[in-house]
Design an enzyme around this catalytic site. Structure first.
Site, short mmCIF file in Angstrom:
data_model
loop_
_atom_site.label_atom_id
_atom_site.label_comp_id
_atom_site.label_asym_id
_atom_site.label_seq_id
_atom_site.Cartn_x
_atom_site.Cartn_y
_atom_site.Cartn_z
N GLU A 153 54.79 57.93 2.19
CA GLU A 153 54.13 56.69 2.63
C GLU A 153 52.75 56.96 3.23
OE1 GLU A 153 56.08 54.56 5.81
OE2 GLU A 153 55.00 52.72 5.32
N GLU A 247 58.85 45.35 6.76
CA GLU A 247 58.76 46.21 7.94
C GLU A 247 57.71 45.55 8.82
OE1 GLU A 247 58.07 50.87 8.97
OE2 GLU A 247 56.44 49.73 8.06
C1 LER Z 1 56.46 53.35 8.84
O1 LER Z 1 57.03 52.83 7.71
C2 LER Z 1 55.07 52.91 9.00
O2 LER Z 1 54.62 52.07 8.27
C3 LER Z 1 54.25 53.54 10.03
O3 LER Z 1 53.25 52.66 10.46
C4 LER Z 1 54.98 54.04 11.21
O4 LER Z 1 55.63 55.21 10.89
MN MN Z 2 55.73 51.28 6.59
#
Ligand code: LER
Ligand code: MN
Length: 270
Positions: A153, A247
């Site tokens: 990510e 999220e």
């Molecule tokens: C986690 O998925 C994320 O987006 C970050 O900002 C924090 O780990």
């Molecule tokens: Mn994230």
């Protein structure tokens, strides 16, 4: 596409970016009642959860568990892949392997976000990258043997100084050469870092393995100024058919945020 919600166990610290931080039975019951297809579980340690309890709650509520996320391994566990000390890097790799073993039991993927670490002061990008790729390669091989996919990510510059945009993640994966590691775009970070959200998604194409959705202000999709119809259309056009997981920050309050996200996303993803 399926719609997920990121949650964490009740003992998770505030650095876990989730809307519900509660007993899993409570969060999963709420997510299912709202109409989510699955939940992402943010964990610090594989020992933190009772596998039988998770399995029972998922079955009772008919929910999937697409991803175990690992941001707390960095923020609370204080271990990461680019750390100058070999002992700390080793601890990060072993912790992620433990989470991979847990994920394997649920057919879930494991994300690598902030736990990749950062470029330490006085060190170069190349040094950080060398350590990161070595740690990730070891985890990816462990994951491949367990049938687990990993997802990298990109995270914005205000949280970490290494791999901020989707093209940077794609470039790192090109050097890694492990087909069981994909890219995990998060629209909140992309809004800060990427030249074009839809352009980066199109360029990453088949490498996209999982997606986080939050609006420009990290509130529920629909509460900021991102163009989610265009983002969902871009995902469709690259053939992405996995989870898009909210999220988001728990504002104005956790229940309202979770409800706003699913109501809006069901409208956009018909
Ligand atoms: C986690 O998925 C994320 O987006 C970050 O900002 C924090 O780990
Ligand atoms: Mn994230």
């Amino acid at each position: 596409m399926k719609i997920g919600l990121a949650v964490a166990p009740e003992n998770a610290l505030p650095s876990a970016f989730v809307v519900f931080r509660d007993k899993l039975e409570i969060s999963l019951a709420k997510a299912a009642r709202l109409g989510y297809d699955g939940v992402e579980l943010a964990l610090l340690d594989p020992q933190q959860v009772d596998r039988r309890r998770i399995r029972a709650a998922l079955a009772e509520h008919g929910l999937g568990l697409p991803v175990i996320s690992t941001g707390q391994v960095f923020s609370e566990g204080k271990v990461w892949f680019t750390h100058p000390e070999e002992r700390i890097r080793r601890a990060a790799v072993e912790r992620i392997k433990g989470l991979i073993d847990l994920a394997a039991e649920f057919g879930a993927m494991v994300n690598i976000g902030r736990v990749r670490g950062y470029i330490h002061e006085g060190e170069t990008h190349e040094v950080a990258e060398g350590r990161f790729l070595a740690g990730l390669a070891e985890c990816a091989d462990h994951a491949a043997a367990a049938g687990v996919t990993m997802i990298l990510e990109p995270v914005n510059r205000y949280e970490i100084n290494y791999i901020n945009s989707v093209p940077q993640a794609v470039a790192a994966l090109g050097k890694l050469g492990r087909p069981n590691v994909k890219v995990m775009p998060d629209t909140f970070h992309m809004n800060i870092e990427d030249v074009s959200i839809t352009g980066s998604l199109a360029a990453a194409s088949a490498l996209v393995g999982y997606v986080h959705l939050a609006d420009s202000n990290r509130w529920a999709p629909g509460q900021g100024h991102l163009d989610f119809p265009a983002i969902i259309a871009a995902l469709r056009s690259i053939g992405y058919d996995g989870y898009v997981t909210a999220e988001i920050l728990p504002y104005p309050d956790p229940d309202t945020a979770a409800q706003q996200a699913i109501a809006y996303l069901r409208q956009v993803i018909q």
